[in-house]
Design an enzyme around this catalytic site. Structure first.
Site, PDB file in Angstrom:
ATOM      1  N   SER A 184       0.970  -1.139   0.205  1.00 35.51           N
ATOM      2  CA  SER A 184      -0.068  -0.107   0.145  1.00 35.51           C
ATOM      3  C   SER A 184       0.869   1.325   0.027  1.00 35.51           C
ATOM      4  CB  SER A 184      -0.756  -0.049   1.440  1.00 35.51           C
ATOM      5  OG  SER A 184      -1.521   1.191   1.296  1.00 35.51           O
ATOM      6  N   TYR A 197      -1.884  -1.918  10.465  1.00 39.32           N
ATOM      7  CA  TYR A 197      -2.029  -2.099   9.094  1.00 39.32           C
ATOM      8  C   TYR A 197      -0.695  -1.441   8.136  1.00 39.32           C
ATOM      9  CZ  TYR A 197      -4.119  -1.653   4.093  1.00 39.32           C
ATOM     10  OH  TYR A 197      -4.495  -1.567   2.985  1.00 39.32           O
TER      11      TYR A 197
END
Length: 293
Positions: A184, A197
């Protein structure tokens, strides 16, 4: 595609994983502008988290390109999305592709991954492409809110699963095969409200680079994709309604991306004649955010 300045209808899903079929508007997993050209003809692909979001778009594009596709999903929580995806694959797959498979599994545990890999190999004989997209984020205002149980859950889903899937899939891969991991943009720019995360996504970048170096002598390429703000079920399931409304507006393109805008990156990395000189690399479909890496 979404237009500049688009705002989404405020919405919130109470549980992870999110569900695509109740999103407003539904994410775009396909486009009439996408022109397949048999890039993956005869290949066998296993995609984790392929029932929805980016995984769904990847499965669909792979099928259009001639691949036989198996994908995983979360039992009970994602049954409708998985069945919808199966039907889409049946309608779009190449004539010589084998029937697609939807596999319910908790990927956070090694033995689960081993058994599901073996299920795919029993059906198709091998795995040519492994795509790891399954992930979950949970918002927190402070690191003090992230307890051991939550930290373990997020790491098991997001990074343990990628180790486990690669470990077992490699037994059934040969020269010319490809592993594609999903990281990401937050691995590069950080996210204070998605700290656990973000940590897993940084770990995925390092894992991708290290595994690529390990497997280069075997002729197996390992790369990754680091999406920016993409309209998927992760969003209404992990942020509040106001954040959903303005989701994606902070990037230079001033809008969120759609899964179909990300999936071609995976097609490129999976296709040997397109990306044969790529390994250990990360592609960045992120709406114009400049990253170093």
């Amino acid at each position: 595609m979404a237009t500049e300045g688009q705002k989404f209808a405020p919405q919130k899903q109470p549980t992870q994983p999110g569900k695509e079929y109740i999103m407003d508007p539904p994410p775009q997993f396909s486009s009439f502008q996408y022109k397949p050209s048999n890039k993956l003809l005869g290949k066998v692909a296993l995609v984790t988290g392929g029932d929805s979001g980016i995984g769904r778009a990847v499965c669909h594009c792979f099928a259009l390109e001639g691949a036989t596709v198996a994908f995983t999903y979360v039992k009970k929580e994602e049954e409708k999305d998985a069945q919808d995806m199966l039907q889409m694959l049946l309608e779009s797959q190449a004539a010589n592709a084998k029937r697609p498979i939807a596999i319910a599994v908790d990927l956070g545990f090694d033995d689960n991954c081993r058994r599901r890999v073996e299920e795919v190999v029993a059906a198709y004989g091998r795995i040519d492409i492994l795509v790891n997209t399954a992930a979950e984020p949970h918002k927190a205002e402070s690191v003090e809110e992230i307890d051991e149980q939550r930290l373990e859950r997020v790491f098991r889903t997001n990074i343990f699963s990628q180790f486990f899937m690669a470990r077992h899939a490699l037994k059934h891969m040969k020269e010319g095969s490809s592993i594609i991991n999903t990281t990401s943009v937050v691995a590069y720019k950080g996210s204070p409200q998605l700290l656990d995360y973000t940590a897993t996504k940084g770990a995925i970048v390092a894992f991708t680079r290290g595994l690529a170096l390990e497997l280069v002598s075997r002729g197996i390429r390992v790369n990754g994709v680091a999406p920016g703000p993409i309209w998927t079920p992760l969003i209404p399931a992990s942020v509040d309604e106001e954040e959903v409304r303005r989701f994606g507006s902070h990037v230079p393109m001033k809008r969120a991306g759609q899964p179909v805008e990300v999936a071609p990156s995976y097609v490129f990395l999976a296709c040997n004649h397109c990306s044969s000189y790529f390994t250990g690399q990360i592609l960045h479909p992120n709406g114009g955010t400049i990253v170093n890496g």
